[in-house]
Scaffold this motif. Structure first.
Motif, short mmCIF file in Angstrom:
data_model
loop_
_atom_site.label_atom_id
_atom_site.label_comp_id
_atom_site.label_asym_id
_atom_site.label_seq_id
_atom_site.Cartn_x
_atom_site.Cartn_y
_atom_site.Cartn_z
N SER A 177 9.25 -2.67 -1.50
CA SER A 177 10.20 -4.17 -1.53
C SER A 177 11.04 -4.11 -0.31
N ASP A 178 11.13 -3.22 0.51
CA ASP A 178 11.97 -3.24 1.70
C ASP A 178 11.16 -2.86 2.98
N ASN A 179 11.06 -3.67 3.95
CA ASN A 179 10.25 -3.43 5.10
C ASN A 179 10.85 -2.42 5.78
N ARG A 180 12.23 -2.26 5.77
CA ARG A 180 12.86 -1.18 6.64
C ARG A 180 12.27 0.12 6.24
N LYS A 181 12.58 0.38 4.82
CA LYS A 181 12.19 1.49 4.06
C LYS A 181 10.46 1.76 4.37
N ALA A 182 9.86 0.82 4.16
CA ALA A 182 8.51 1.07 4.47
C ALA A 182 8.24 1.54 5.92
N TYR A 183 8.62 0.97 6.92
CA TYR A 183 8.40 1.51 7.97
C TYR A 183 9.06 2.99 8.10
N LYS A 184 10.33 3.30 7.64
CA LYS A 184 10.85 4.75 7.60
C LYS A 184 9.86 5.69 6.98
N LEU A 185 9.38 5.14 5.73
CA LEU A 185 8.37 6.13 5.14
C LEU A 185 7.27 6.55 5.89
N LYS A 186 6.71 5.46 6.41
CA LYS A 186 5.40 5.75 7.35
C LYS A 186 5.50 6.53 8.45
N GLN A 187 6.85 6.35 8.97
CA GLN A 187 6.98 7.12 10.25
C GLN A 187 7.33 8.82 9.79
N SER A 188 7.93 8.96 8.56
CA SER A 188 7.92 10.26 8.12
C SER A 188 6.46 10.88 7.88
N TRP A 189 5.87 10.15 7.29
CA TRP A 189 4.39 10.48 7.06
C TRP A 189 3.83 10.82 8.38
N ASP A 190 3.68 10.04 9.11
CA ASP A 190 3.10 10.37 10.71
C ASP A 190 3.69 11.54 11.34
N SER A 191 4.95 11.48 11.29
CA SER A 191 5.47 12.76 11.82
C SER A 191 5.06 14.10 11.11
N ALA A 192 4.86 14.10 9.87
CA ALA A 192 4.47 15.06 9.13
C ALA A 192 3.05 15.69 9.61
N LEU A 193 2.32 14.60 9.58
CA LEU A 193 0.58 14.89 9.77
C LEU A 193 0.70 15.35 11.31
N LYS A 194 1.38 14.76 12.20
CA LYS A 194 1.41 15.37 13.75
C LYS A 194 1.89 16.75 13.85
N LEU A 195 2.98 17.21 12.94
CA LEU A 195 3.23 18.70 13.00
C LEU A 195 2.14 19.39 12.27
N LEU A 196 1.60 19.01 11.13
CA LEU A 196 0.47 19.69 10.58
C LEU A 196 -0.77 20.01 11.47
N MET A 197 -1.10 18.90 12.03
CA MET A 197 -2.10 19.04 13.37
C MET A 197 -1.79 19.90 14.16
N ASN A 198 -0.60 20.05 14.91
CA ASN A 198 -0.18 21.07 15.91
C ASN A 198 -0.16 22.41 15.35
#
Length: 585
Positions: free
Chosen positions: A440-461
């Motif tokens: 329901s909040d575009n800003r929070k949606a963006y932040k959630l996906k950013q956290s997700w993407d950062s997590a995946l990058k770390l795990l891939m590293n």
């Protein structure tokens, strides 16, 4: 009053004849022995109190004199002889000798002296010995001596050290870890404090039910230390607040060591907090002192000792039918914390140099880790594998990655494919309101996906194997995409499919354990090159799995399975792989 010169000579005579020095040495030995026993009695790392008695011999007194010889300077005995004079003055005035400090008599009084003077001499020597020993021990600050140092000075056998388990990951990068539902629920209870609730009886409860079978359930409660008295909600919250990623990691460490026990339902084991510090990667953290790290481990272990479990769960089959693996209310872990260090004035150890943590797995192990497989060494048949990297992920900077890593680690046994929908994973690791607010909040949606993407990058590293489903997880939604998220991306992303697998060799180990028959009937020629070599060569060329699959005319998932060593290939594909990747046979 006696002539003072004669008294001075008399006092110094005691020193020259060795009576005064011997009394001092005996008092030092006695005092050191008392301190040693006090330290050991306070140190719960020793079950049976050693060194109850001390045999004072001339050899021991010689050792003590040599140890502290720098304190016996030329005027030391003369200064204490002056103290003797004061005591003789007390005697001359007819005052009660009971006012003289107590002490230990090194030798019997001189028999040649009259009885009254002999008694006076022995009392004076005794008191002077105590006084001089006290003065010397204050100078060396006796509280700074460790039990081992005291034992060495007193010529006692070395202080017994608790037998501890060797650290995890000593000779390998992975360890086995139980993954029964009870283990998973315990971890979730620690990293999802939002799921605890106050029951009608005003106690704190965490509940987990099996999907599709409400008869299978697990409940966790909070108890007071040392018993199973359930704490009321307001008191239990203080313990729940101590839970988190540190307790979750320590819980996993306990579980991994449990796997190493021959009969975990009967065994206990002792861990060094300093080893746990290294296993968690805290030895690289210089913001906290070693003492602070040890104390944090101890406080976390204390919180785990308060975690109770009640379970009714159907676990496996035997020749007679179903086995109901139920566990009455009991502790997940019985924890005994034993610091070693110097005592303060209150008899406590504020600055331990080591903390020993003795762990006994709770009674739940009798059902969940025993029963059907006790004789065949399959007692811990429900287990997966833990990568050392998981314990070293810093929750302060990479909380999302740690949540994902813990969840996938515990689920790997029964979710070997590693295939999930993004929303499924998010619901497992995050509070529902956090996901709802993102919708329901575009800003929070963006932040959630950013956290997700950062997590995946770390795990891939960290060499976790992550694949994006080409049909549901397009390039524009993947972490490496630099462009702006397309309109309406959120629901598309939440519905996307992703495969997350632990680093090698864990997927292969799980595959061998869960699919032994499939691995035995390979109809194609086994791949003569290792899957890891394929992956290394592919990455060396800068190719994605999808690009290599396109060159070969196969699916991306097949390439992923080949690199994990889970699939055999035809001679034709093997020849193409060797040629495309320039791998020598």
């Amino acid at each position: 009053m006696r002539d003072r010169d004669r008294i001075q000579q008399y006092a110094l005579k005691l020193g020259r004849e060795g009576k005064l020095l011997s009394s001092i040495l005996v008092n030092i030995a006695t005092r050191l022995h008392h301190v040693l026993k006090t330290i050991i009695s306070q140190n719960s790392g020793i079950k049976h109190l050693p060194y109850r008695d001390l045999k004072i011999t001339p050899q021991l007194l010689g050792t003590i004199e040599k140890t502290f010889e720098k304190y016996f300077i030329s005027d030391f005995l003369e200064k204490n002889a002056e103290w003797i004079l004061n005591q003789l003055d007390i005697c001359e005035r007819g005052e009660n000798l009971s006012d003289i400090l107590p002490g230990t008599i090194a030798f019997h009084p001189d028999a040649s002296l009259p009885k009254s003077e002999s008694r006076t001499e022995s009392q004076i020597i005794s008191a002077c010995g105590y006084h001089a020993a006290d003065e010397l021990l204050q100078q060396i600050n006796i509280q700074n001596l460790s039990a081992a140092q005291l034992a060495k000075i007193l010529e006692l056998a070395p202080l017994p050290i608790p037998v501890t388990e060797p650290p995890l990951f000593k000779n390998k990068s992975v360890e086995s870890v139980p993954t029964a539902a009870l283990m998973a629920s315990s971890l979730r209870a620690q990293i999802r404090p939002d799921l605890w609730y106050e029951a009608a009886s005003s106690i704190a409860v965490f509940q987990h039910e099996a999907k599709g079978n409400s008869n299978n359930y697990i409940e966790h409660y909070i108890s007071s230390p040392g018993d199973i008295t359930l704490l009321p909600w307001n008191e239990a919250q203080q313990i729940i607040d101590k839970f988190g990623f540190t307790s979750a990691k320590l819980h996993i460490i306990f579980a991994a060591h449990t796997m190493k026990q021959e009969t975990p339902w009967h065994s206990s084991f002792t861990l060094k907090a300093s080893d746990i510090v290294k296993e968690m990667g805290w030895d690289k953290n210089h913001k906290k002192t070693q003492i602070e790290k040890l104390l944090e481990i101890a406080n976390t272990a204390f919180a785990l000792d308060c975690l109770l479990v009640k379970a009714v769960w159907i676990e496996g089959m035997n020749k007679k039918g179903q086995i109901i693996a139920s566990a009455p209310v009991g502790r997940m872990w019985n924890v005994y914390i034993k610091p070693q260090g110097q005592l303060n004035f209150e008899g406590k150890i504020d600055n331990p140099h080591e903390i020993y943590i003795t762990v006994q797995p709770g009674l739940w192990t009798q059902d969940f880790l025993n029963r059907a497989g006790a004789k065949s060494r399959e007692a811990l048949y429900q287990f997966g594998y833990l990568s050392q990297q998981v314990l070293r992920i810093d929750p302060y900077h990479n909380e999302f990655a740690l949540r994902l890593a813990i969840h996938v680690t515990i689920e790997s046994r029964f979710h070997a494919s590693g295939e999930y929908r993004v929303l499924t994973l998010l619901k497992a690791i995050l509070p529902s309101p956090q996901i709802d607010s993102a919708r329901s909040d575009n800003r929070k949606a963006y932040k959630l996906k950013q956290s997700w993407d950062s997590a995946l990058k770390l795990l891939m590293n960290l060499e976790w194997q992550i694949e994006f489903d080409p049909e549901t997880y397009p390039d524009k939604l993947q972490p490496e995409n630099k462009e702006r998220n397309p309109k309406g991306y959120l629901e598309c992303w939440l519905a996307a499919k992703i495969t997350i697998l632990q680093p090698e060799p864990i997927p292969l180990l799980i595959s061998k354990k869960t699919q032994p028959k499939q691995l035995k009937r390979a109809s194609a020629k086994p791949l003569s090159i290792a899957g890891a070599s394929v992956r290394k060569a592919r990455e060396g060329k800068g190719w994605t799995q999808r690009k290599l699959a396109g060159w070969l005319g196969v699916s991306q998932s097949l390439i992923a399975q080949i690199e994990r060593g889970q699939r055999t290939v035809s001679p034709e594909i093997e020849t193409k792989l060797l040629a495309l990747l320039d791998i020598a046979e």
